[in-house]
Design an enzyme around this catalytic site. Structure first.
Site, PDB file in Angstrom:
ATOM      1  N   ARG A 125      87.007  79.793  14.175  1.00 21.63           N
ATOM      2  CA  ARG A 125      87.602  78.458  14.237  1.00 21.63           C
ATOM      3  C   ARG A 125      89.130  78.557  14.184  1.00 21.63           C
ATOM      4  O   ARG A 125      89.671  79.371  13.437  1.00 21.63           O
ATOM      5  CB  ARG A 125      87.103  77.635  13.046  1.00 21.63           C
ATOM      6  N   THR A 167      83.981  71.779  25.877  1.00 23.33           N
ATOM      7  CA  THR A 167      83.425  72.942  25.179  1.00 23.33           C
ATOM      8  C   THR A 167      82.396  73.625  26.080  1.00 23.33           C
ATOM      9  O   THR A 167      82.051  73.105  27.141  1.00 23.33           O
ATOM     10  CB  THR A 167      82.786  72.505  23.838  1.00 23.33           C
ATOM     11  N   GLU A 210      92.572  71.602  18.738  1.00 20.75           N
ATOM     12  CA  GLU A 210      91.482  71.554  17.744  1.00 20.75           C
ATOM     13  C   GLU A 210      91.867  70.795  16.477  1.00 20.75           C
ATOM     14  O   GLU A 210      91.001  70.271  15.771  1.00 20.75           O
ATOM     15  CB  GLU A 210      91.051  72.975  17.378  1.00 20.75           C
ATOM     16  N   GLY A 239      79.840  68.973  23.427  1.00 19.36           N
ATOM     17  CA  GLY A 239      79.699  67.515  23.365  1.00 19.36           C
ATOM     18  C   GLY A 239      80.192  66.862  22.089  1.00 19.36           C
ATOM     19  O   GLY A 239      79.663  65.811  21.699  1.00 19.36           O
ATOM     20  N   GLY A 240      81.187  67.452  21.408  1.00 21.06           N
ATOM     21  CA  GLY A 240      81.701  66.822  20.188  1.00 21.06           C
ATOM     22  C   GLY A 240      80.563  66.639  19.196  1.00 21.06           C
ATOM     23  O   GLY A 240      79.679  67.497  19.081  1.00 21.06           O
TER      24      GLY A 240
HETATM   25  N1  GLU Z   1      86.068  70.367  18.851  1.00 22.83           N
HETATM   26  C1  GLU Z   1      84.685  70.034  18.847  1.00 22.83           C
HETATM   27  C2  GLU Z   1      84.005  70.577  17.621  1.00 22.83           C
HETATM   28  O1  GLU Z   1      84.342  71.622  17.174  1.00 22.83           O
HETATM   29  C3  GLU Z   1      83.983  70.598  20.028  1.00 22.83           C
HETATM   30  C4  GLU Z   1      84.537  70.004  21.251  1.00 22.83           C
HETATM   31  C5  GLU Z   1      83.614  69.044  21.865  1.00 22.83           C
HETATM   32  O2  GLU Z   1      82.627  69.472  22.469  1.00 22.83           O
HETATM   33  O3  GLU Z   1      83.897  67.873  21.739  1.00 22.83           O
HETATM   34  O4  GLU Z   1      83.140  69.965  17.109  1.00 22.83           O
END
Ligand code: GLU
Length: 593
Positions: free
Chosen positions: A109, A408, A447, A491-492
């Site tokens: 991370r 992602t 991020e 997908g967040g």
């Molecule tokens: N930054 C998001 C997370 O770590 C992933 C990015 C996304 O797919 O939105 O949960």
């Protein structure tokens, strides 16, 4: 150049690309996506991209293991999916090693610069609007991807970083064909990309429009960066010229005189880069219907939230229910789990995450007891996992679920020895912070907007050296100590529900893995509205769920999963999306006829 909608011109383009492809090996190999499913032996890989899957399977064919294949594929994705993942970002790798049957994880991370404070995203007593925070140096965390690759290969691989990066270097030099997804992802960023000369030079045509579908995209700068990392190892990224250029870009973004946005400087230093580590962490674990489900521990909320929801669902015999009844339980289990995620998940180095309590059967029982035959009204309050954590109740802070989703990417690999990798990597939003590092060909992540940066008190508030809470949920399921399934998605925060839905589709509702992935998705994250894909909203189940009080909102697409299933007798099934995000690519080393 503008897009050419005329068919005759499109045909000319295709002919032109074919001619180019004949000259360039990488292009000739596999210019289009798919197939999304493959069955066979000898190893398997599934990613969103044919070139990446092919590189992984080539690695496996030549004797590499699943970790070698995962790093090789990830490096190719850094070239072909630059808006989703790359060396400017981070991710989480879950590994099952067959030789000693251990499951471990690497936490790659991104980390906030040491100089960051809870109010670093605040101006005049208010948090910045999301896009002002995102498109800036401030949102850029110290990247973790290169360290993840180096550590994974050192500890669990069989090949060198130089070797693993070779196919990606070839793709970066020789190029790949721009598809509609790449075009659309660029289009969504044009208004910001054209503010930054280095970003515009890489991703836009001279007239400021995206690269046309069907044209060849090359990235020689990234090939040079990869070569440097291949020769020097991780320090080729975290020290010296690349590190200096990244720090410069973050601290002092070079902005065009015609820019129509303000780009705020960030806080990263060379010291932050030098200090970066990708720790190996214990996976999360729950047992579900006699299987062992392993996921990513904090700072991801993935493993704990998927795990809590499975624990809740284990109290129901989903396989004996109608599909509508089972989906109602799925939505409610997810709703309550998300309330707890919002309150208790953050970097464990900064907040005492009650992980044992959150993943306990006792806590799940208290949450299950709240579920009725009708939909609860969100937001529901978080529960008290401390009672099941051997600790005292801490102050609970409910927080709404974010509804943003970036892109992602998730990839899954398995080798002939039974080692498996489930790896999700990201630069957060599609296009990250919008800042290409000049001369080195990669985008910086955003991020740090995954912090609750609008709060000065939430457990997931910004802070120096801290990792923002993630939703990434790379998952591996074992049956009696042997791998059964590996899956994950972008997908967040919908990542969590996508993985959960695929698991119950496969493990409870009788779908095959490809069916479980293709199935229309719905996602309840403790919000008043349950988002669902149009194909789901059109079903009889949706109508019945509405009668129970569920309120649906439509969204075109949720997630882009990949997975691998062990079918027994050395047979492997690799699966990717048939349609979402243009479809993915699954391959095995020796396909069944
Ligand atoms: N930054 C998001 C997370 O770590 C992933 C990015 C996304 O797919 O939105 O949960």
């Amino acid at each position: 150049m503008r897009r050419r909608p005329l068919r005759s011109l499109a045909v000319l383009l295709v002919v032109g690309v074919a001619a180019l492809a004949a000259q360039a090996g990488a292009l000739a190999d596999a210019p289009s996506q798919g197939p999304p499913t493959a069955i066979g032996t000898g190893g398997a890989a599934a990613t969103v991209d044919t070139l990446a899957t092919q590189a992984a399977v080539d690695t496996l064919r030549h004797g590499g293991n699943a970790v070698d294949a995962a790093v090789t594929a990830a490096a190719v994705l850094g070239v072909t999916e630059p808006f989703s993942a790359g060396i400017g970002g981070g991710g989480f790798m879950v590994i099952y090693r067959a030789s000693d049957r251990i499951v471990t994880t690497i936490d790659g991370r991104e980390t906030a610069p040491a100089a960051m404070h809870p109010d670093s995203f605040w101006e005049n007593g208010k948090p910045l609007p999301f896009n002002d925070a995102r498109y800036s140096g401030l949102s850029v965390g110290t990247p973790g991807t290169v360290e993840t690759w180096a550590d994974a290969l050192d500890h669990y691989g069989t090949t060198s970083l130089g070797h693993a990066l070779a196919p990606a270097i070839r793709v970066a030099r020789e190029g790949f064909v721009v598809d509609q997804t790449f075009f659309d992802q660029t289009q969504g960023n044009v208004d910001y990309f054209d503010d930054i000369p280095a970003t515009a030079a890489l991703f836009l045509d001279p007239d400021g429009t995206p690269r046309d579908v069907g044209t060849v995209f090359r990235n020689p700068d990234l090939a040079r960066t990869y070569s440097r990392i291949g020769q020097l190892g991780a320090k080729g990224f975290y020290r010296g010229a690349v590190a200096e250029a990244l720090v410069q870009t973050v601290r002092n973004p070079v902005v065009s005189p015609t820019a129509n946005h303000t780009w705020r400087p960030g806080l990263m230093t060379m010291r932050d880069l030098r200090a970066y580590t990708a720790p190996e962490r214990e996976p999360t674990h729950v047992s579900y219907r006699g299987l062992d489900v392993y996921g990513m521990a904090p700072p991801s909320s993935g493993g704990s939230t998927v795990g809590e929801a499975l624990n809740i669902l284990e109290g129901y015999e989903l396989s004996a229910m109608t599909r509508e009844e089972a989906l109602h339980r799925y939505l409610e289990a997810s709703r309550y789990s998300f309330a707890d995620r919002g309150a208790y998940l953050a970097d464990p180095g900064y907040f005492d995450v009650p992980l044992v309590g959150l993943l306990s059967d006792g806590f799940a029982a208290t949450r299950r007891a709240l579920i009725t035959g009708t939909a609860a009204t969100s937001p529901v309050a978080p529960g008290d996992p401390y009672r099941f954590d051997g600790g005292e109740g801490a102050t609970v802070q409910a927080s709404p679920s974010e509804t943003r989703a970036g892109t992602t990417t998730h990839l899954t690999t398995a080798d002939r020895w039974g080692t498996v990798v489930s790896y999700t990597l990201t630069i957060e939003s599609t296009g990250g912070a919008g800042l290409v590092v000049p001369g080195w060909g990669f985008l910086a992540n955003n991020e740090l907007t995954d912090f609750n940066f609008d709060s000065l008190t939430h457990p997931n508030r910004a802070d120096g050296g801290k990792r923002p809470r993630s939703s990434m949920s790379p998952t591996i399921v074992l049956d009696d100590g042997k791998p059964l399934l590996a899956v994950g998605s972008p997908g967040g925060s919908t990542i969590i529900t996508t993985v959960l839905q695929i698991l119950i589709n496969r493990l409870d509702l009788g779908l095959t893995l490809p069916e479980a992935i293709a199935d229309p998705r719905l996602t309840q994250r403790n919000t008043a509205t349950t988002l669902a894909e149009p194909a789901f909203i059109a079903t009889a189940e949706a109508t019945a769920l509405k009668a129970r009080g569920h309120v649906f909102g439509s969204t075109s697409e949720i997630g882009a999963a990949t997975g691998i299933e062990f079918l027994g007798g050395h047979r492997l099934l690799a699966a990717a999306e048939p349609v979402r995000r243009g479809g993915g690519s699954a391959m095995v080393v020796s396909p069944e006829p």
